[in-house]
Design a protein around this motif. Sequence first.
Motif, PDB file in Angstrom:
ATOM      1  N   UNK A  18     -14.820  80.485  30.191  1.00  0.00           N
ATOM      2  CA  UNK A  18     -15.340  79.983  31.470  1.00  0.00           C
ATOM      3  C   UNK A  18     -15.368  78.456  31.461  1.00  0.00           C
ATOM      4  N   UNK A  19     -15.810  77.866  30.361  1.00  0.00           N
ATOM      5  CA  UNK A  19     -15.866  76.409  30.270  1.00  0.00           C
ATOM      6  C   UNK A  19     -14.478  75.797  30.410  1.00  0.00           C
ATOM      7  N   UNK A 175     -11.756  61.155  20.220  1.00  0.00           N
ATOM      8  CA  UNK A 175     -12.909  60.610  20.937  1.00  0.00           C
ATOM      9  C   UNK A 175     -14.119  61.499  20.747  1.00  0.00           C
ATOM     10  N   UNK A 176     -13.861  62.779  20.505  1.00  0.00           N
ATOM     11  CA  UNK A 176     -14.955  63.721  20.280  1.00  0.00           C
ATOM     12  C   UNK A 176     -15.655  63.548  18.950  1.00  0.00           C
ATOM     13  N   UNK A 177     -15.109  62.707  18.084  1.00  0.00           N
ATOM     14  CA  UNK A 177     -15.784  62.436  16.808  1.00  0.00           C
ATOM     15  C   UNK A 177     -17.158  61.836  17.068  1.00  0.00           C
ATOM     16  N   UNK A 178     -17.275  61.110  18.192  1.00  0.00           N
ATOM     17  CA  UNK A 178     -18.572  60.522  18.527  1.00  0.00           C
ATOM     18  C   UNK A 178     -19.636  61.602  18.673  1.00  0.00           C
ATOM     19  N   UNK A 179     -19.249  62.763  19.216  1.00  0.00           N
ATOM     20  CA  UNK A 179     -20.198  63.868  19.354  1.00  0.00           C
ATOM     21  C   UNK A 179     -20.645  64.355  17.983  1.00  0.00           C
ATOM     22  N   UNK A 180     -19.680  64.478  17.061  1.00  0.00           N
ATOM     23  CA  UNK A 180     -20.011  64.935  15.712  1.00  0.00           C
ATOM     24  C   UNK A 180     -20.943  63.957  15.010  1.00  0.00           C
ATOM     25  N   UNK A 181     -20.670  62.675  15.187  1.00  0.00           N
ATOM     26  CA  UNK A 181     -21.507  61.649  14.553  1.00  0.00           C
ATOM     27  C   UNK A 181     -22.932  61.724  15.091  1.00  0.00           C
ATOM     28  N   UNK A 182     -23.059  61.779  16.412  1.00  0.00           N
ATOM     29  CA  UNK A 182     -24.383  61.866  17.034  1.00  0.00           C
ATOM     30  C   UNK A 182     -25.101  63.137  16.567  1.00  0.00           C
ATOM     31  N   UNK A 224     -29.942  73.232  16.991  1.00  0.00           N
ATOM     32  CA  UNK A 224     -29.821  73.402  18.442  1.00  0.00           C
ATOM     33  C   UNK A 224     -30.144  72.110  19.186  1.00  0.00           C
ATOM     34  N   UNK A 225     -31.204  71.436  18.771  1.00  0.00           N
ATOM     35  CA  UNK A 225     -31.613  70.194  19.430  1.00  0.00           C
ATOM     36  C   UNK A 225     -30.566  69.102  19.265  1.00  0.00           C
ATOM     37  N   UNK A 226     -30.079  68.932  18.030  1.00  0.00           N
ATOM     38  CA  UNK A 226     -29.099  67.878  17.766  1.00  0.00           C
ATOM     39  C   UNK A 226     -27.778  68.150  18.475  1.00  0.00           C
ATOM     40  N   UNK A 227     -27.341  69.421  18.493  1.00  0.00           N
ATOM     41  CA  UNK A 227     -26.084  69.771  19.158  1.00  0.00           C
ATOM     42  C   UNK A 227     -26.191  69.582  20.664  1.00  0.00           C
ATOM     43  N   UNK A 232     -24.396  66.657  25.314  1.00  0.00           N
ATOM     44  CA  UNK A 232     -24.739  66.047  26.599  1.00  0.00           C
ATOM     45  C   UNK A 232     -24.246  64.594  26.676  1.00  0.00           C
ATOM     46  N   UNK A 233     -24.375  63.877  25.578  1.00  0.00           N
ATOM     47  CA  UNK A 233     -23.978  62.455  25.577  1.00  0.00           C
ATOM     48  C   UNK A 233     -22.455  62.303  25.561  1.00  0.00           C
ATOM     49  N   UNK A 234     -21.773  63.102  24.732  1.00  0.00           N
ATOM     50  CA  UNK A 234     -20.336  62.912  24.513  1.00  0.00           C
ATOM     51  C   UNK A 234     -19.463  63.874  25.309  1.00  0.00           C
ATOM     52  N   UNK A 235     -20.033  64.640  26.245  1.00  0.00           N
ATOM     53  CA  UNK A 235     -19.271  65.686  26.935  1.00  0.00           C
ATOM     54  C   UNK A 235     -18.008  65.193  27.650  1.00  0.00           C
TER      55      UNK A 235
END
Length: 237
Positions: A18-19, A175-182, A224-227, A232-235
């Motif tokens: 769906x996403x 660019x999605x590496x930023x999500x992993x780092x966060x 769950x909180x960190x993910x 949300x930030x790197x979407x």
Amino acid sequence: CRCGGTVGAILTCPLEVVKTRLQSSSVTLYISEVHLNTVNGASVNRVTRVSPGPLHCLKMILQNEGPRSLFRGLGPNLVGVAPSRAIYFAAYSNCKEKLNNIFNPDSTQVHMISAGVAGFTAITTTNPIWLVKTRLQLDARNRGEKRMSAFECVRKVYRSDGVKGFYRGMSASYAGISETVIHFVIYESIKRKLLEYKTVSAMDNEDESAKEASDFVGMMMAAATSKTCATSIAYPH
């Protein structure tokens, strides 16, 4: 971790489909609106192009393609999740171990660099698998129509673009590496706080099973909180 990733991939596959459909610009609805206030008084039908919501997209898939389509791309996902997680956590652990000898052990800097290196390594090695998975999820077919298999998708990509075709979108994935780092910076910070709280609390007086249950719930909440924050930030990537 591999087993958890596999189970997670199976359970969340319909949400992934769906996403991916919602992210595709080709998934739209056409709604007819009737306007009565025109210059000559006649009614006019105007067709408006709108994007469907998640529930409507899910309903469209079930009606037009059947329940099986909610698990499109599951094969490549299962093939890729184990090596991807293995490569990621191996790179993360090794990099973290080396950097702890250079910087302050388990500092934010160490976690950020380790997560970045691990993300870069995993993306580079597994990008072809995720490309095939995404192509399969976007391959909308009506009920009864023959569905494209993973092998057919691989042949199609190779015929059209060659080997380099399997690495399309990799720059966006970087660019999605930023999500992993966060994700890992927040996760490690929450985990450290939980360990500090556990040390100063009276949990030592509890039985072993209660402590294990509490630790499990705490780690789940931290993950769950960190993910959620990282996604949300790197979407937009």
